[in-house]
Design a protein around this motif. Structure first.
Motif, PDB file in Angstrom:
ATOM      1  N   LYS A  61       0.844  -1.187   0.000  1.00  0.00           N
ATOM      2  CA  LYS A  61       0.000   0.000   0.000  1.00  0.00           C
ATOM      3  C   LYS A  61       0.882   1.241   0.000  1.00  0.00           C
ATOM      4  O   LYS A  61       1.977   1.242   0.558  1.00  0.00           O
ATOM      5  N   ASP A  62       0.378   2.284  -0.634  1.00  0.00           N
ATOM      6  CA  ASP A  62       1.101   3.542  -0.670  1.00  0.00           C
ATOM      7  C   ASP A  62       1.078   4.179   0.711  1.00  0.00           C
ATOM      8  O   ASP A  62       0.163   3.953   1.506  1.00  0.00           O
ATOM      9  N   ASN A  63       2.108   4.969   1.020  1.00  0.00           N
ATOM     10  CA  ASN A  63       2.143   5.657   2.303  1.00  0.00           C
ATOM     11  C   ASN A  63       0.983   6.641   2.402  1.00  0.00           C
ATOM     12  O   ASN A  63       0.760   7.436   1.489  1.00  0.00           O
ATOM     13  N   VAL A  64       0.255   6.596   3.486  1.00  0.00           N
ATOM     14  CA  VAL A  64      -0.900   7.469   3.676  1.00  0.00           C
ATOM     15  C   VAL A  64      -0.437   8.866   4.073  1.00  0.00           C
ATOM     16  O   VAL A  64       0.404   9.042   4.954  1.00  0.00           O
ATOM     17  N   THR A  65      -0.986   9.878   3.395  1.00  0.00           N
ATOM     18  CA  THR A  65      -0.656  11.277   3.678  1.00  0.00           C
ATOM     19  C   THR A  65      -1.944  12.055   3.926  1.00  0.00           C
ATOM     20  O   THR A  65      -3.049  11.488   3.881  1.00  0.00           O
ATOM     21  N   HIS A  68      -4.681  11.638   1.287  1.00  0.00           N
ATOM     22  CA  HIS A  68      -5.372  10.372   1.078  1.00  0.00           C
ATOM     23  C   HIS A  68      -6.742  10.338   1.762  1.00  0.00           C
ATOM     24  O   HIS A  68      -6.918  10.869   2.852  1.00  0.00           O
ATOM     25  N   SER A  70     -10.104   7.536   2.660  1.00  0.00           N
ATOM     26  CA  SER A  70     -10.327   6.105   2.906  1.00  0.00           C
ATOM     27  C   SER A  70     -10.965   5.435   1.703  1.00  0.00           C
ATOM     28  O   SER A  70     -10.914   4.214   1.550  1.00  0.00           O
ATOM     29  N   THR A 114      -2.720   7.906  -6.861  1.00  0.00           N
ATOM     30  CA  THR A 114      -3.786   6.912  -6.854  1.00  0.00           C
ATOM     31  C   THR A 114      -5.143   7.599  -6.790  1.00  0.00           C
ATOM     32  O   THR A 114      -5.225   8.819  -6.633  1.00  0.00           O
ATOM     33  N   LEU A 116      -7.028   7.557  -4.447  1.00  0.00           N
ATOM     34  CA  LEU A 116      -7.274   8.002  -3.075  1.00  0.00           C
ATOM     35  C   LEU A 116      -6.654   9.374  -2.780  1.00  0.00           C
ATOM     36  O   LEU A 116      -7.043  10.035  -1.821  1.00  0.00           O
ATOM     37  N   ASN A 117      -5.683   9.799  -3.594  1.00  0.00           N
ATOM     38  CA  ASN A 117      -5.026  11.079  -3.290  1.00  0.00           C
ATOM     39  C   ASN A 117      -5.063  12.098  -4.429  1.00  0.00           C
ATOM     40  O   ASN A 117      -4.706  13.260  -4.239  1.00  0.00           O
ATOM     41  N   ALA A 216     -11.677  13.510   3.351  1.00  0.00           N
ATOM     42  CA  ALA A 216     -10.463  12.716   3.451  1.00  0.00           C
ATOM     43  C   ALA A 216     -10.639  11.507   4.349  1.00  0.00           C
ATOM     44  O   ALA A 216      -9.707  10.754   4.561  1.00  0.00           O
TER      45      ALA A 216
END
Length: 217
Positions: A61-65, A68, A70, A114, A116-117, A216
């Protein structure tokens, strides 16, 4: 060098108005062209598909920032970029600079773009590009309403974005031109597009912002 000066050096990339990078003969910015919006949307969508396929293959998984969520917003990338362009009146040069900023951010953070971001990176990068190059730019609260986030979240994303770019927002004419050519090449192979503005092209911002939420969490 500000956006207007960089745009004057980007004659290789023509907007649908047949004007260099969306600048009219008077030198005043005009709305970004549907062709540019379409190309940017296509570039981001292809990048996301490639990245998410890779992440799935690597089972990571990509690092959550702070950018991002859910889950991915219901509004598509193309619709979101069009919404931002529609209400903020950010023209083609501003969108190209925002695109450059996102590339810088992803490279610095060694992160993936992605579903998500991408939305929050878009609204943040476009706001930063507009504020850096336009003294009469809208404030954070306005951009937050357009982007579907709270002002508090908008402020937080701006600080995070600027910090990770080390506050280096200057874009040289050569870099600007190179990205214009890159986007132009990305446009090849797409369905033929009429290189004249349609009657629906917006000439000014709309006074009322339609509601939208891009949370977010």
């Amino acid at each position: 060098m500000n956006i207007r000066k960089m745009a004057d050096s980007g004659n290789d990339f023509l907007a649908e108005t047949d004007s260099p990078l969306g600048l009219g003969e008077s030198g005043k910015p005009i709305p970004s062209s549907p062709r540019v919006l379409s190309i940017l949307s296509s570039v981001f969508e292809r990048s996301i598909q490639k990245n998410e396929k890779l992440l799935k293959k690597l089972k990571t998984k990509d690092n959550v920032t702070v950018f991002h969520g859910s889950r991915a917003p219901t509004m598509g990338i193309g619709q979101y970029i069009d919404r931002i362009s529609k209400y903020t009146c950010c023209g083609t040069p501003c969108l190209v600079v925002a695109y450059i900023y996102i590339e810088r951010y992803l490279q610095k953070m060694d992160a993936y773009l992605t579903s998500l971001n991408v939305h929050r990176l878009l609204i943040t990068s476009i706001m930063v590009a507009a504020k850096f190059n336009d003294a009469g730019c809208h404030n954070n609260t306005f951009f937050a309403r357009v982007g579907g986030v709270s002002t508090k979240e908008m402020n937080r994303m701006e600080i995070e974005f600027l910090s990770n770019l080390d506050f280096r927002l200057h874009v040289t004419a050569d870099i600007f031109r190179a990205h214009c050519l890159q986007l132009q090449k990305e446009g090849f192979g797409e369905n033929p597009i009429n290189h004249r503005p349609s009657n629906k092209t917006r000439a000014k911002c709309l006074p009322q912002i339609a509601g939208y939420t891009c949370r977010a969490v």
